[in-house]
Design an enzyme around this catalytic site. Structure first.
Site, PDB file in Angstrom:
ATOM      1  N   GLN A  58       0.717  -1.245   0.032  1.00 46.63           N
ATOM      2  CA  GLN A  58       0.110  -0.031   0.047  1.00 46.63           C
ATOM      3  C   GLN A  58       0.851   1.232   0.077  1.00 46.63           C
ATOM      4  O   GLN A  58       1.490   1.556   0.802  1.00 46.63           O
ATOM      5  CB  GLN A  58      -0.907   0.195   1.300  1.00 46.63           C
ATOM      6  CG  GLN A  58      -1.578   1.329   1.460  1.00 46.63           C
ATOM      7  CD  GLN A  58      -2.485   1.167   2.887  1.00 46.63           C
ATOM      8  OE1 GLN A  58      -3.656   0.807   2.403  1.00 46.63           O
ATOM      9  NE2 GLN A  58      -1.964   1.620   3.905  1.00 46.63           N
ATOM     10  N   GLY A  59       0.572   2.271  -0.975  1.00 48.58           N
ATOM     11  CA  GLY A  59       1.275   3.369  -1.249  1.00 48.58           C
ATOM     12  C   GLY A  59       0.436   4.522  -0.525  1.00 48.58           C
ATOM     13  O   GLY A  59       0.099   5.343  -1.696  1.00 48.58           O
ATOM     14  N   SER A  71       0.863   6.229   3.142  1.00 45.37           N
ATOM     15  CA  SER A  71       1.501   7.165   4.153  1.00 45.37           C
ATOM     16  C   SER A  71       2.673   7.908   3.426  1.00 45.37           C
ATOM     17  O   SER A  71       3.278   7.285   2.530  1.00 45.37           O
ATOM     18  CB  SER A  71       1.789   6.622   5.278  1.00 45.37           C
ATOM     19  OG  SER A  71       0.873   5.998   5.999  1.00 45.37           O
ATOM     20  N   SER A  91       3.889  -1.907   4.305  1.00 48.40           N
ATOM     21  CA  SER A  91       4.074  -3.219   5.051  1.00 48.40           C
ATOM     22  C   SER A  91       4.192  -4.211   3.824  1.00 48.40           C
ATOM     23  O   SER A  91       3.422  -4.217   2.836  1.00 48.40           O
ATOM     24  CB  SER A  91       2.729  -3.648   5.795  1.00 48.40           C
ATOM     25  OG  SER A  91       2.900  -3.033   6.823  1.00 48.40           O
ATOM     26  N   GLU A 146     -10.588  -2.230   6.026  1.00 47.03           N
ATOM     27  CA  GLU A 146      -9.536  -2.714   6.753  1.00 47.03           C
ATOM     28  C   GLU A 146      -9.674  -2.666   8.443  1.00 47.03           C
ATOM     29  O   GLU A 146      -9.183  -3.703   8.850  1.00 47.03           O
ATOM     30  CB  GLU A 146      -8.277  -1.789   6.572  1.00 47.03           C
ATOM     31  CG  GLU A 146      -7.072  -2.357   7.125  1.00 47.03           C
ATOM     32  CD  GLU A 146      -5.729  -1.323   6.918  1.00 47.03           C
ATOM     33  OE1 GLU A 146      -6.150  -0.232   6.417  1.00 47.03           O
ATOM     34  OE2 GLU A 146      -4.667  -1.636   7.324  1.00 47.03           O
ATOM     35  N   SER A 174      -4.604   5.866  13.362  1.00 49.25           N
ATOM     36  CA  SER A 174      -4.148   5.676  14.614  1.00 49.25           C
ATOM     37  C   SER A 174      -5.738   5.563  15.389  1.00 49.25           C
ATOM     38  O   SER A 174      -6.769   6.400  14.926  1.00 49.25           O
ATOM     39  CB  SER A 174      -3.374   6.830  15.225  1.00 49.25           C
ATOM     40  OG  SER A 174      -4.039   7.992  15.429  1.00 49.25           O
ATOM     41  N   ASN A 175      -5.547   5.091  16.823  1.00 54.11           N
ATOM     42  CA  ASN A 175      -6.776   5.170  17.528  1.00 54.11           C
ATOM     43  C   ASN A 175      -7.301   6.714  17.699  1.00 54.11           C
ATOM     44  O   ASN A 175      -8.585   6.623  17.907  1.00 54.11           O
ATOM     45  CB  ASN A 175      -6.658   4.408  18.748  1.00 54.11           C
ATOM     46  CG  ASN A 175      -6.481   2.703  18.317  1.00 54.11           C
ATOM     47  OD1 ASN A 175      -6.454   2.345  17.206  1.00 54.11           O
ATOM     48  ND2 ASN A 175      -6.834   2.068  19.471  1.00 54.11           N
ATOM     49  N   GLU A 176      -6.495   7.400  17.818  1.00 57.81           N
ATOM     50  CA  GLU A 176      -6.889   8.813  18.098  1.00 57.81           C
ATOM     51  C   GLU A 176      -7.605   9.302  16.577  1.00 57.81           C
ATOM     52  O   GLU A 176      -8.632  10.056  17.041  1.00 57.81           O
ATOM     53  CB  GLU A 176      -5.630   9.685  18.092  1.00 57.81           C
ATOM     54  CG  GLU A 176      -4.866   9.685  19.616  1.00 57.81           C
ATOM     55  CD  GLU A 176      -4.155   8.451  19.619  1.00 57.81           C
ATOM     56  OE1 GLU A 176      -3.891   7.816  18.458  1.00 57.81           O
ATOM     57  OE2 GLU A 176      -3.580   8.088  20.652  1.00 57.81           O
TER      58      GLU A 176
END
Lengths: 393, 346
Positions: free
Chosen positions: A126-127, A129, A161, A244, A378-380
């Site tokens: 996956q490109g 970030s 990843s 996801e 992120s969870n935030e």
């Protein structure tokens, strides 16, 4: 087992077990138990076996090559493969690229890419970030400009990843420089062997290599590698990330982990030589992890049922991601606490894991799992999605 | 030791740590292992650090534990591989048991290691010789002598000369990459050091880990705070996000409490050097219960960079995990706390 205790589902479970008994060999099981980041050959061999049986992608619609199961069968399958310690497939292809192409790809793209995912022949990365676009994904800077019948791509991506094992990448790049940051993005498929791509490994705190940085320098791809509509990349990416998140809950694998944790408690002893499992505090800890797991599983099953009925999970999936990732961390934190000194001693060679066999797998997972509350938004970010999209705050 | 000399020493320490392989520069080599620097012990002896806590009557500087804490905090901040804390805490105690060794301690000729043995370890003592193994030895890599708290009710402590016969050292790494040894004893000559000493030396080592944890959490906190102020997302620094502000404020509370606990612990050790420090169980369990969670939060708010091997944060997290576990983990220390005795003693 109450939820799945019907004659049909019992028969289905037996069918899955029979398949696993026949095809899941010891080498695959040992690799899954020992390693956090499996080599491509291991994953590919298992995926090929599943593909031959027609079970390559249980969550895909039958029209795209899925087995046409309902959510109960899909979950039973995940549970049985998790408990048998079968390798996870290429998550990036199966859960991200595949469903995105099924939803947005052209017939030619689906025909070209889906079979390779189903049969473990092509791996994906996956490109998304970039060094300066993590949580703030919309601000990404990688550009794609049309030159004749080719797109020319320049930029830099990070946290890929499995990038070092991938054949294909789905890539988010800016095609329209003006307007809202979200508006000018498009989605592409990029062959990872093209000139102009250079990968750099990023080692993580578990002493493993699974993520990479990618430099993109004038890479040319055919115009036909645009996925869906130009400028719609942000919408596709949001749908992809929501799908996801359902998978991020990792319910079946967490269930397997809690069972392994219970086995660990029976194997380890306290200072007086009694099994930890006899300690009321240890039993209470296991019970509370189990209760929290059942809550997670219940919610996952609800969302999976929606998905199987053809509806996208949407922002509700954020709850699964938050609670699923937190539970994964609590499980390994518990293991580290019980392992004590055994969790601190490593083999002399870098990346060769713990000295004590009882600690094998737990230490690496504990360290690597600091990431599960960070990756995939992120969870935030998930909490902001819930507050904004669902609560109107 | 007067305040001026101490300030001078701490100033020197910061410069020395920076010049002799700062953590950031050492991280690049961790794949080859996190070893003690060659000559580090000799250098620390030259700087006077090894004599810091020895009494002036034994050619030491007579620094209090409260003063030594400053140096240990600096060593923790830089995640030094040398077990300086263990030395500073044990040296004065050892010099009281063996006054003739004070000079050797100050000059680094004698370097003490301490084994953290499970209660049911298979160590046996027979006619002055020890048999069995010690897997986790703090400071074992370059030590000249190892102290072995024996698994008996009397709290027997043994001392084994590592250059003597019957000692085999096997290489091992700790979770944070520090190199260490596992020791195997086959009829190794062992000296008994005062009956009942084992609990005290374990608590002294645990106190050293608390002091180290202060520096480690502080370094992680400052690194993260600076990163959040500099890292831009959504068109502004991450430090503008209230969710992250609150998280950092919570870690700050944990850090301040840990600093206070370490200070109180040091004061107790100064007041009664041969008594088990009353605050130790609270302070040590705090490392495992709160400081470790706080460090996990620092990784969380840092995002992906906090997961990478080349960034300091993950290393500090792993080091803290070791400090939390060795010489009595949180669960063990909590069991030692007698509520009435702790709260009603005064």
């Amino acid at each position: 087992m109450g939820l799945f205790d019907t004659p049909e589902l019992r028969a289905f479970r037996a069918e899955v077990r029979a398949f696993l008994a026949e095809h899941l060999d010891d080498e695959l099981v040992q690799a899954t138990r020992a390693g956090l980041h499996l080599p491509r050959e291991t994953v590919a061999r298992w995926q090929a076996a599943l593909g031959r049986r027609g079970w390559g992608a249980p969550h895909w619609p039958a029209s795209a090559g899925g087995p046409g199961w309902d959510e109960a069968r899909r979950y039973i399958f995940e549970e049985e493969t998790a408990f048998a310690d079968a390798p996870l497939g290429d998550v990036l292809g199966l859960f991200l690229a595949g469903p995105m192409l099924i939803a947005e790809g052209s017939p030619a793209q689906r025909a070209r890419y889906l079979p390779g995912i189903l049969h473990g022949q092509e791996f994906w990365c996956q490109g998304f970030s970039e060094p300066n676009a993590g949580s703030d994904l919309a601000s990404l800077k990688t550009t794609a400009r049309l030159e004749g019948d080719e797109w020319v791509i320049d930029g830099q991506k990070t946290w890929l990843s499995g990038g070092h094992m991938a054949d294909q990448m789905f890539l988010l790049a800016r095609t329209e420089p003006l307007g809202r940051p979200q508006a000018g993005l498009s989605m592409f498929v990029v062959d990872m062997r093209l000139p102009g791509l250079s990968l750099q490994p990023i080692l993580t705190i578990d002493e493993g290599h699974s993520v990479n940085a990618l430099f993109i320098d004038g890479v040319r791809i055919p115009a036909a590698n645009l996925v869906g509509q130009r400028g719609q990349g942000w919408t596709y990416a949001k749908d992809l990330l929501a799908r996801e998140r359902v998978n991020n809950a990792q319910a079946a694998r967490t269930k397997r982990d809690i069972v392994a944790l219970e086995q660990l408690a029976r194997r380890l002893t306290d200072d007086a030589g009694r099994p930890l499992a006899d300690d009321p505090r240890v039993r209470r800890r296991l019970a509370s992890l189990t209760a929290d797991f059942i809550a997670l599983e219940s919610a996952v099953l609800g969302v999976v049922a929606e998905q199987m009925a053809g509806r996208e999970p949407g922002p509700a999936a954020s709850t699964l991601k938050i609670r699923g990732s937190e539970l994964q961390q609590r499980v390994t934190e518990t293991a580290m606490g019980w392992l004590g000194r055994a969790g601190l001693l490593l083999q002399p060679g870098y990346g060769s894991g713990p000295l004590d066999e009882a600690a094998t797998g737990w230490v690496e997972r504990h360290l690597f799992r600091r990431v599960v509350t960070i990756y995939a938004g992120s969870n935030e970010i998930q909490k902001s999605i819930i507050a904004k999209s669902l609560l109107g705050m | 030791m007067d305040a001026e000399s101490l300030d001078l020493l701490l100033g020197t320490a910061d410069r020395w740590f920076a010049a002799h392989g700062s953590l950031a520069s050492r991280l690049a080599r961790f794949r080859q292992g996190h070893r003690e620097e060659d000559g580090a012990w000799a250098a620390m002896a030259d700087l006077g650090w090894l004599a810091l806590t020895l009494p002036e009557t034994q050619e030491g500087f007579g620094a209090s534990m409260a003063q030594a804490l400053g140096l240990l905090r600096a060593a923790g901040r830089d995640a030094r591989p040398e077990p300086l804390g263990l030395h500073l805490l044990l040296a004065p105690w050892w010099a009281r048991q063996r006054p003739q060794h004070a000079g050797a301690l100050a000059s680094a000729q004698m370097r003490l290691a301490l084994a953290d043995l499970p209660v049911r370890a298979g160590l046996r003592l027979a006619q002055g010789h020890v048999q069995g193994r010690a897997d986790l030895v703090m400071g074992g890599l370059y030590a000249s002598h190892v102290l072995l708290p024996m698994p008996d009710a009397e709290g027997t402590l043994l001392c084994v000369d590592l250059s003597g016969p019957g000692v085999q050292a096997l290489p091992v790494r700790l979770l944070d990459g520090r190199h260490g040894v596992r020791l195997v004893f086959e009829a190794a000559p062992a000296e008994e050091v005062g009956v009942g000493a084992a609990p005290l030396v374990r608590d002294l080592a645990a106190a050293a880990l608390v002091a180290d944890a202060v520096g480690v959490l502080e370094a992680g906190f400052e690194l993260t705070l600076a990163y959040l102020k500099q890292r831009q997302q959504f068109g502004r620094p991450l430090s503008d996000q209230q969710a992250l502000q609150h998280r950092m404020a919570e870690v700050f509370c944990d850090l301040q409490q840990l600093i206070a606990l370490a200070g109180r612990l040091a004061a107790e050790l100064d007041a009664q050097p041969d008594a088990l420090p009353a605050t130790l169980p609270a302070a040590k369990s705090f490392v495992g219960r709160r400081a470790l969670r706080a460090m996990g939060q620092l990784i969380q708010v840092s995002g992906g960079i906090g997961m990478t091997e080349e960034y300091r944060l993950g290393h500090l997290y792993k080091r803290l995990q070791i400090s939390a576990t060795l010489f009595g983990d949180a669960e063990h220390q909590l069991q030692r706390i007698d509520v009435r005795r702790t709260l009603l003693a005064a």
